[in-house]
Enzyme design. Structure first.
Site, PDB file in Angstrom:
ATOM      1  N   ALA A  68       3.725  10.303  -5.174  1.00  0.00           N
ATOM      2  CA  ALA A  68       3.604   8.878  -5.506  1.00  0.00           C
ATOM      3  C   ALA A  68       4.581   8.535  -6.628  1.00  0.00           C
ATOM      4  CB  ALA A  68       2.171   8.556  -5.925  1.00  0.00           C
ATOM      5  N   HIS A 117       8.496  -4.294  -3.607  1.00  0.00           N
ATOM      6  CA  HIS A 117       9.368  -3.612  -2.642  1.00  0.00           C
ATOM      7  C   HIS A 117      10.228  -4.629  -1.886  1.00  0.00           C
ATOM      8  CE1 HIS A 117       8.406   0.765  -2.313  1.00  0.00           C
ATOM      9  NE2 HIS A 117       7.414   0.393  -3.100  1.00  0.00           N
TER      10      HIS A 117
END
Length: 174
Positions: free
Chosen positions: A13, A52
């Site tokens: 992560a 993102h």
């Protein structure tokens, strides 16, 4: 730059794996396809998806598809690279939706093999932590490990990313 037929980018992560994969694809094309597998269930995930999306900008053709990734892959413009981000969220969607993980994994791998597009798949490495304390988490960890192995076997390039730094596990780094 020419991309391999199939590339797997692994990492933990927040390791920098998505940024690495995006930069890899942008070095090969100025109009790639991004298949986003995330589903937004809360504000935190909505913010992450928005970050993102903002980081990618407008040069990407984005397809949001949480389950039917192989079908989405077939809609990408011929010859243009496809980024699937990420196999981990896709697998989560399959497990929580009670889909046949083995069947969908086989379909994904067949689609990656048959497409004329270079494909980059981002996935989390989840096998380096402690053994999960519940059956669902163990099922997921095992399924993710199997999926990662299947993709890696078929891939020409496998890259592990840690702290934003790429390490080739299979094939030369471009």
């Amino acid at each position: 730059m020419t991309l391999p037929k199939l590339t797997l980018v692994l990492g933990g992560a927040a390791s920098g794996k998505s940024a690495f994969a995006e930069n890899l694809i942008l070095r090969a094309s100025d109009c790639p396809t991004y298949i986003a597998t995330a589903q937004v269930y809360d504000d935190e995930m909505a913010q992450k998806v928005a970050r993102h999306r903002d980081m990618r900008g407008t040069s990407w053709h984005t397809i949001e598809e949480p389950v039917e990734v192989a079908a989405a892959m077939r809609t990408a413009p011929s010859g243009q690279p496809v980024l699937i981000d990420c196999a981990t969220l896709w697998l989560t969607n399959l497990i929580l939706g009670d889909f046949d993980v083995a069947a969908y994994s086989k379909i994904l791998l067949e689609a990656a093999a048959s497409t004329k597009n270079p494909v980059v798949i981002v996935s989390n490495e989840v096998g380096q932590g402690i053994v999960p304390d519940n059956a669902l988490a163990r099922q997921f960890r095992n399924a993710q490990g199997i999926l990662n192995q299947q993709i890696a076997l078929q891939a020409e390039l496998v890259v592990a990313v840690m702290a934003g730094l790429p390490l080739s596990l299979k094939g030369p780094l471009p």
